[in-house]
Design an enzyme around this catalytic site. Sequence first.
Site, PDB file in Angstrom:
ATOM      1  CG  ASP A 115      -2.057   0.956   1.093  1.00 38.48           C
ATOM      2  OD1 ASP A 115      -1.798   2.165   1.094  1.00 38.48           O
ATOM      3  OD2 ASP A 115      -3.204   0.502   0.970  1.00 38.48           O
ATOM      4  NE  ARG A 152       1.567   2.469   7.679  1.00 38.57           N
ATOM      5  CZ  ARG A 152       0.311   2.611   8.115  1.00 38.57           C
ATOM      6  NH1 ARG A 152      -0.056   3.721   8.742  1.00 38.57           N
ATOM      7  NH2 ARG A 152      -0.567   1.647   7.921  1.00 38.57           N
ATOM      8  CD  GLN A 167      -2.609  -0.046  11.532  1.00 40.58           C
ATOM      9  OE1 GLN A 167      -2.335   1.086  11.910  1.00 40.58           O
ATOM     10  NE2 GLN A 167      -3.156  -0.300  10.349  1.00 40.58           N
ATOM     11  CG  ASP A 204     -10.047   9.074  10.636  1.00 44.47           C
ATOM     12  OD1 ASP A 204     -10.155   8.060   9.908  1.00 44.47           O
ATOM     13  OD2 ASP A 204      -9.237   9.985  10.416  1.00 44.47           O
ATOM     14  CD  GLU A 208      -6.271   8.293  12.630  1.00 39.54           C
ATOM     15  OE1 GLU A 208      -5.929   7.221  12.086  1.00 39.54           O
ATOM     16  OE2 GLU A 208      -6.024   9.422  12.159  1.00 39.54           O
ATOM     17  CB  SER A 258      -8.192   5.502   9.787  1.00 41.08           C
ATOM     18  OG  SER A 258      -8.535   6.036   8.536  1.00 41.08           O
TER      19      SER A 258
END
Length: 283
Positions: A35, A93, A108, A236, A249, A252
Amino acid sequence: MFHAKRYIEDNLCRALNLFHVEVPLIVTKESGVNDYLDRDGSRTPIEFPCGLGLDKRMECQVVQAATKWKRMALRQFNCEVGEGICTDMRAVRKDYFLDHDHSAYVDQWDWERRITADMRNLDFLKDTVRKIWAVIKGAEQFLHGMFPKLKDPGVPELPDELTFFHAEEILDMYPDLPRKQRETQLVQKYPAVFIIGIGWVLQDGYPHEMRAADYDDWVTPTLGPNGRQMHGLNGDILVWNPVTKRRHELSSMGIRVTKDTLRQQLELSINCTSWTCPITRPS
């Protein structure tokens, strides 16, 4: 914390009819399942050759997100309608902006569930979000039972229910504030919210936040309060953290694109590839 993670995972699977699977950390570049996280593809994955002893080494990537892989996994594991998968995803990331919510290392929960076309609506989305929130609220109570000192009268508990807002409504409430400041103001008044329609161009000519075109559906028309036309089947979960004095947050998520909404979102994404460029609001 292991017990808390296990509580969330087990109860998430129970609430949403999921079963646990393992997600890969490394995929081949040619597989196309990694992704790129954003509309413009600027957040590229870590790449490296792999496979000493092979006639031709594989070009591999470290996973950035399991978004595409999960869709394949639903077919791989023969999931029926209403059934899905849950996985504890770990990823890297390297191009992320680092802040209180984001890290270069990701750990996550990811989940995916098969639905039918008639489930692609706001009522179904909200019902799913409420089930997730019940698991989060239950985890808070579980932790308070394990560690009673966490139940501090100076730190309010999470509310029993979320409050739902569309991104367009929040812009109406705080028209002079940028996106994160809007959220900060909102969650101080409503300490747990779900913001709908993130990615669609709002009345000021900008999206609440940019979202990838091939992920969740942010273009499908919906009806807001008083019959107002809005867009988006995603959003979110945000909460107010009374310790850090910040908005955070927690999730999402959204209903996935169809081939038609994917095409529409790709076309709209061409018009804007950064926060700094204005967008012509689609008719």
